[in-house]
Design a protein around this motif. Sequence first.
Motif, PDB file in Angstrom:
ATOM      1  N   VAL A 213      -3.799   9.766 -14.327  1.00 48.80           N
ATOM      2  CA  VAL A 213      -3.281   8.416 -14.564  1.00 48.80           C
ATOM      3  C   VAL A 213      -2.326   8.014 -13.444  1.00 48.80           C
ATOM      4  N   PRO A 214      -2.825   7.370 -12.383  1.00 47.42           N
ATOM      5  CA  PRO A 214      -1.910   6.811 -11.387  1.00 47.42           C
ATOM      6  C   PRO A 214      -1.319   5.498 -11.888  1.00 47.42           C
ATOM      7  N   PHE A 215      -0.031   5.299 -11.647  1.00 43.90           N
ATOM      8  CA  PHE A 215       0.653   4.031 -11.944  1.00 43.90           C
ATOM      9  C   PHE A 215       0.732   3.250 -10.644  1.00 43.90           C
ATOM     10  N   VAL A 216       0.132   2.070 -10.610  1.00 49.10           N
ATOM     11  CA  VAL A 216       0.054   1.311  -9.374  1.00 49.10           C
ATOM     12  C   VAL A 216       0.524  -0.117  -9.590  1.00 49.10           C
ATOM     13  N   GLY A 217       0.806  -0.796  -8.485  1.00 47.34           N
ATOM     14  CA  GLY A 217       1.224  -2.185  -8.534  1.00 47.34           C
ATOM     15  C   GLY A 217       0.678  -2.929  -7.338  1.00 47.34           C
ATOM     16  N   LEU A 218       1.123  -4.167  -7.188  1.00 47.08           N
ATOM     17  CA  LEU A 218       0.667  -5.031  -6.111  1.00 47.08           C
ATOM     18  C   LEU A 218       1.812  -5.207  -5.121  1.00 47.08           C
TER      19      LEU A 218
ATOM     20  N   ARG B 247      -0.185  -8.003  -1.274  1.00 46.34           N
ATOM     21  CA  ARG B 247      -1.230  -8.036  -2.299  1.00 46.34           C
ATOM     22  C   ARG B 247      -2.212  -6.883  -2.126  1.00 46.34           C
ATOM     23  N   THR B 248      -1.701  -5.745  -1.694  1.00 47.37           N
ATOM     24  CA  THR B 248      -2.470  -4.506  -1.582  1.00 47.37           C
ATOM     25  C   THR B 248      -1.888  -3.493  -2.563  1.00 47.37           C
ATOM     26  N   PRO B 249      -2.647  -2.427  -2.900  1.00 49.25           N
ATOM     27  CA  PRO B 249      -2.135  -1.455  -3.868  1.00 49.25           C
ATOM     28  C   PRO B 249      -0.921  -0.701  -3.354  1.00 49.25           C
TER      29      PRO B 249
ATOM     30  N   ARG C 277     -11.134  -8.096  -9.480  1.00 47.27           N
ATOM     31  CA  ARG C 277     -11.052  -7.310  -8.251  1.00 47.27           C
ATOM     32  C   ARG C 277      -9.611  -6.914  -7.945  1.00 47.27           C
ATOM     33  N   ALA C 278      -8.656  -7.808  -8.237  1.00 46.50           N
ATOM     34  CA  ALA C 278      -7.254  -7.511  -7.938  1.00 46.50           C
ATOM     35  C   ALA C 278      -6.727  -6.390  -8.812  1.00 46.50           C
TER      36      ALA C 278
ATOM     37  N   GLY D  84      -1.924   7.100   2.644  1.00 46.54           N
ATOM     38  CA  GLY D  84      -2.793   6.065   3.187  1.00 46.54           C
ATOM     39  C   GLY D  84      -2.378   4.668   2.753  1.00 46.54           C
ATOM     40  N   LEU D  85      -2.007   4.506   1.484  1.00 43.08           N
ATOM     41  CA  LEU D  85      -1.570   3.200   0.990  1.00 43.08           C
ATOM     42  C   LEU D  85      -0.299   2.741   1.704  1.00 43.08           C
ATOM     43  N   ARG D  86       0.650   3.657   1.902  1.00 41.36           N
ATOM     44  CA  ARG D  86       1.904   3.292   2.568  1.00 41.36           C
ATOM     45  C   ARG D  86       1.692   3.006   4.044  1.00 41.36           C
ATOM     46  N   ARG D  87       0.790   3.741   4.666  1.00 44.42           N
ATOM     47  CA  ARG D  87       0.480   3.483   6.070  1.00 44.42           C
ATOM     48  C   ARG D  87      -0.114   2.081   6.222  1.00 44.42           C
ATOM     49  N   ASP D  88      -0.979   1.707   5.293  1.00 46.29           N
ATOM     50  CA  ASP D  88      -1.584   0.370   5.343  1.00 46.29           C
ATOM     51  C   ASP D  88      -0.517  -0.721   5.200  1.00 46.29           C
ATOM     52  N   ILE D  89       0.435  -0.516   4.271  1.00 42.96           N
ATOM     53  CA  ILE D  89       1.487  -1.512   4.063  1.00 42.96           C
ATOM     54  C   ILE D  89       2.374  -1.613   5.298  1.00 42.96           C
ATOM     55  N   ALA D  90       2.706  -0.462   5.908  1.00 45.30           N
ATOM     56  CA  ALA D  90       3.532  -0.481   7.120  1.00 45.30           C
ATOM     57  C   ALA D  90       2.812  -1.211   8.253  1.00 45.30           C
TER      58      ALA D  90
END
Length: 459
Positions: free
Chosen positions: A78-83, A87-89, A219-220, A250-256
């Motif tokens: 169960v990952p807890f995720v947000g936007l 507007r990316t995970p 999709r969001a 990977g998610l944090r790299r994308d946001i950076a």
Amino acid sequence: MAPPQIDRAESDAVLQELRRREDEDDCENFHHYELDAEHRLKNLFWADVDSRLGYLFHGDVVVFDTTYRTNNYGMPFVPFVGLSHHRTPTLFGCGIISDQSLDSCVWLLRVFLTPVHERPKSVITDGGDAVVAAVKIVLPDSNHRICSWHVEQAIEEHLHGASTRNEFRSLMCDACSPAAFEERWYGFMAKHRTAGNQRWLDGMFVHDKFFLGMASDQRAECLATRLHTGLHGAMSLPDLLRHADACAYGLRRDIAALDAEADRSRVELTTGHRRLEESAARWFTPANFYLLREEIKMIDSFEVVEAMARGHPTFGKKVYTVVFRQRRGVLFHVECSAGEAVRCSCRKMEREGLPCRHILCAMRHNGSSRIPDCCALGRMRRRGDTKSERLDEMEELGRQVFDLASEDAHEFKEFLEGWLDDRNAGLRGSGAIDVVDSNAAEDADSVTPEAKKTKLIEG
């Protein structure tokens, strides 16, 4: 069939690694676990310091799903995720539970909230009875809805007939005012409610709640897809931990990367409301700006037909009645209060966190060309682009100063020319053209706009 018991060596290896991270990497890393009667791992949750910081910025809407059984013990991951502000995970933490019982779901939710304290405004989950009940117990004041994918799966069970299902989908997706939605919703309920589907339908009424526009965008909501991609039924717990780490990185790299790109790029201005569009481009990340630009494009389709004051002349409200030019019977009411509080009867700002075309139309009518602070939520803004924020602040301050200076333009012009000469001479003398004293910059940032205005006027 009961799931196989967790191998003691695997659980010890995972717990030992999580303890090491807290002791050696960062004491702000967090994990908590629960053992069964035989002292074997039953439930586990972990969140590193970056996940916790991410929750502080973006934890107003949380999405989690307990239906993925993707390891060799059949335990839900169960990952807890947000936007994010792009507007990316973004990841807030991960859990593994032994089953989907009410006790396990309540435990997981309570532990998730332990290191963060702040409760989310809204939660999107799968449609399991235990999850829905756990949210009511642990987060009774948060808005809750079932994700669109699970809603779609349940339509066949709760609604009969293709026309009824299509009418329901239209209700969930069409944009309209809360009053119009309520009228349509209660009409639908009167025709199609039964003893079997009433409880399910009651949980669908979330039209005017804050979900960042995800209420009708399936999709969001697929924010956790990346974390579930690559999982398989033979995966061990240490492998699952490493997989979650790689996905989080990977998610944090994308946001950076998006942060850096947003600071470098300048969006193209395409509407006839250039100054308002410039203000929006400075405040918002490109992803949010493009959504807001669609509202700016629609301003000319609306007009203010009435503006009236209510209450105290200084601290009261001003109400603008906004009409759609092509259907003049469609009215919206925009309230502007002291302190720049703004709200519209369409409640788009409350639902999605971005100002609507009706608010923007009222701003244009009032002669304003800058997005007010109350309509620029921190979670929608660019990160680290303080120069743009200072430009906005100085632009507003400059208007006030130049308005006062217009009474004696010649004297003020001489003052500015002298100031620029002194400033340039000082920079040339020091040779430090691009270097700024960080302490001086901090002091300058701490001065309020009112104090800056007073200093400029007085000397």
